[in-house]
Design a protein around this motif. Structure first.
Motif, short mmCIF file in Angstrom:
data_model
loop_
_atom_site.label_atom_id
_atom_site.label_comp_id
_atom_site.label_asym_id
_atom_site.label_seq_id
_atom_site.Cartn_x
_atom_site.Cartn_y
_atom_site.Cartn_z
N ASP A 105 2.87 -9.50 -8.79
CA ASP A 105 2.94 -8.80 -7.51
C ASP A 105 1.88 -9.27 -6.51
O ASP A 105 1.84 -8.79 -5.37
CB ASP A 105 2.79 -7.29 -7.72
CG ASP A 105 3.94 -6.71 -8.53
OD1 ASP A 105 5.08 -7.18 -8.35
OD2 ASP A 105 3.70 -5.79 -9.34
N VAL A 106 1.02 -10.18 -6.95
CA VAL A 106 -0.06 -10.69 -6.08
C VAL A 106 0.20 -12.16 -5.77
O VAL A 106 0.36 -12.98 -6.66
CB VAL A 106 -1.44 -10.54 -6.75
CG1 VAL A 106 -2.53 -11.17 -5.88
CG2 VAL A 106 -1.75 -9.07 -7.02
N ASP A 107 0.26 -12.47 -4.47
CA ASP A 107 0.43 -13.85 -4.01
C ASP A 107 -0.94 -14.54 -4.06
O ASP A 107 -1.84 -14.18 -3.30
CB ASP A 107 1.00 -13.84 -2.59
CG ASP A 107 1.07 -15.23 -1.99
OD1 ASP A 107 1.07 -16.22 -2.75
OD2 ASP A 107 1.12 -15.34 -0.74
N ALA A 108 -1.07 -15.52 -4.93
CA ALA A 108 -2.36 -16.18 -5.14
C ALA A 108 -2.90 -16.85 -3.88
O ALA A 108 -4.05 -16.64 -3.49
CB ALA A 108 -2.25 -17.20 -6.27
N THR A 109 -2.08 -17.65 -3.23
CA THR A 109 -2.54 -18.36 -2.03
C THR A 109 -2.81 -17.39 -0.89
O THR A 109 -3.79 -17.51 -0.17
CB THR A 109 -1.52 -19.43 -1.59
OG1 THR A 109 -0.25 -18.81 -1.36
CG2 THR A 109 -1.39 -20.50 -2.66
N GLY A 110 -1.93 -16.38 -0.75
CA GLY A 110 -2.10 -15.40 0.32
C GLY A 110 -3.38 -14.60 0.16
O GLY A 110 -4.07 -14.31 1.14
N ALA A 111 -3.71 -14.24 -1.10
CA ALA A 111 -4.93 -13.48 -1.35
C ALA A 111 -6.17 -14.28 -0.97
O ALA A 111 -7.16 -13.73 -0.47
CB ALA A 111 -5.00 -13.08 -2.83
N CYS A 112 -6.13 -15.60 -1.21
CA CYS A 112 -7.28 -16.45 -0.90
C CYS A 112 -7.41 -16.75 0.59
O CYS A 112 -8.52 -16.82 1.13
CB CYS A 112 -7.20 -17.76 -1.68
SG CYS A 112 -7.38 -17.56 -3.47
N ILE A 113 -6.27 -16.92 1.23
CA ILE A 113 -6.31 -17.25 2.66
C ILE A 113 -6.61 -16.00 3.50
O ILE A 113 -7.39 -16.06 4.44
CB ILE A 113 -4.97 -17.88 3.09
CG1 ILE A 113 -4.80 -19.24 2.39
CG2 ILE A 113 -4.91 -18.05 4.61
CD1 ILE A 113 -3.42 -19.84 2.55
N GLY A 114 -6.02 -14.86 3.13
CA GLY A 114 -6.27 -13.62 3.86
C GLY A 114 -5.45 -13.51 5.13
O GLY A 114 -4.84 -14.49 5.57
N GLN A 115 -5.44 -12.31 5.71
CA GLN A 115 -4.70 -12.09 6.94
C GLN A 115 -5.28 -12.94 8.06
O GLN A 115 -6.49 -12.97 8.28
CB GLN A 115 -4.75 -10.61 7.34
CG GLN A 115 -3.93 -9.71 6.44
CD GLN A 115 -3.87 -8.29 6.97
OE1 GLN A 115 -4.70 -7.88 7.78
NE2 GLN A 115 -2.90 -7.52 6.52
N ARG A 116 -4.38 -13.68 8.72
CA ARG A 116 -4.76 -14.58 9.81
C ARG A 116 -5.81 -15.60 9.36
O ARG A 116 -6.57 -16.13 10.18
CB ARG A 116 -5.26 -13.79 11.03
CG ARG A 116 -4.22 -12.82 11.60
CD ARG A 116 -4.67 -12.23 12.92
NE ARG A 116 -5.92 -11.51 12.79
CZ ARG A 116 -6.02 -10.25 12.38
NH1 ARG A 116 -4.92 -9.58 12.04
NH2 ARG A 116 -7.19 -9.66 12.28
N GLY A 117 -5.86 -15.87 8.06
CA GLY A 117 -6.77 -16.89 7.54
C GLY A 117 -8.24 -16.49 7.54
O GLY A 117 -9.12 -17.34 7.41
N LEU A 118 -8.52 -15.19 7.66
CA LEU A 118 -9.90 -14.73 7.80
C LEU A 118 -10.75 -14.98 6.56
O LEU A 118 -11.92 -15.36 6.65
CB LEU A 118 -9.93 -13.24 8.17
CG LEU A 118 -9.41 -12.88 9.56
CD1 LEU A 118 -9.44 -11.38 9.77
CD2 LEU A 118 -10.22 -13.60 10.64
#
Length: 236
Positions: free
Chosen positions: A135-148
């Motif tokens: 349920d956790v997107d690995a790349t999305g978790a590392c990049i964060g919202q708007r790449g923050l």
């Protein structure tokens, strides 16, 4: 002679003491204060001892001042060394891994695992990640919202560009990820999986190779597979 023996024993005790204090900090981040700057190295006061950071372990273009507090990565602790027993770095792949752990909760708690890192310090890095939770997107978790999240890490290493990619056990899928942002048409993998031909659109060749070849070079380091890039026209 007794004085020399005593001095030698004291030095041995001091080295053992430093070794005992810092061996558990190997492969970890510590904070030190710049004490001395020489042409070939920097001495960093890390508490009980002075650590050495060679110029090859400093990010290109990075400058320090005496008295400045800096974060460093402990590469080695060697009690047999003639000089400083603690060797530190800011260019090691492990330094980047620890930054991820300190800034990204999902990496720190083990939900997202960093599988591999390829780094050309100060320029560009590729970090392959894998999620232990579907349920956790690995790349999305590392990049964060708007790449923050990834931007916060990049800012700590002079704006080094960081590509966060999905890790795959399948070599062909992993090569396709490793060569991003280039989109591949196909991959031909050798039987021993030691080399591969990656095929891209004619107009995407420079993107796949990257500036001064950095993109494909990091992809090779990341996958541990020799990659030959060909355009669609060449492949045909």
């Amino acid at each position: 002679q007794a004085k020399q023996v005593l001095i030698q024993k004291i030095r041995e005790y001091e080295k053992q003491s430093v070794y005992d204090a810092y061996i558990d900090k190997k492969d970890d981040l510590i904070v030190g204060v710049v004490e001395r700057i020489e042409p070939n190295f920097i001495l960093v006061d890390v508490g009980k001892t002075k650590a050495i950071m060679k110029t090859s372990h400093i990010l290109p273009g990075e400058t320090f001042k005496v008295g400045q507090a800096i974060r460093v990565y402990v590469v080695d602790v060697d009690k047999s060394a003639q000089g400083a027993a603690v060797v530190v770095s800011r260019t090691a792949p492990g330094f980047l891994k620890r930054l991820f752990e300190s800034e990204i909760h999902e990496v720190y708690d083990g939900t997202v695992e960093i599988k591999r890192i390829a780094r050309q310090a100060g320029d560009r890095s590729k970090v392959a990640v894998f999620s232990r939770n579907k349920d956790v997107d690995a790349t999305g978790a590392c990049i964060g919202q708007r790449g923050l999240r990834i931007q916060k890490i990049s800012n700590q290493i002079l704006g080094e560009k960081i590509d966060v990619i999905q890790y795959y056990d399948d070599a062909i899928l992993f090569i396709s990820e490793a060569l991003k942002p280039a989109e591949l048409i196909g991959v031909s993998l050798s039987e021993d999986e030691q080399s591969a031909i990656a095929i891209v659109k004619d107009e995407d060749l420079s993107l796949a190779i990257g500036k001064k070849g950095v993109n494909v070079r990091l992809a090779v380091q990341l996958t541990n597979i020799r990659i030959d890039i060909k355009t669609f026209t060449e492949a045909v």
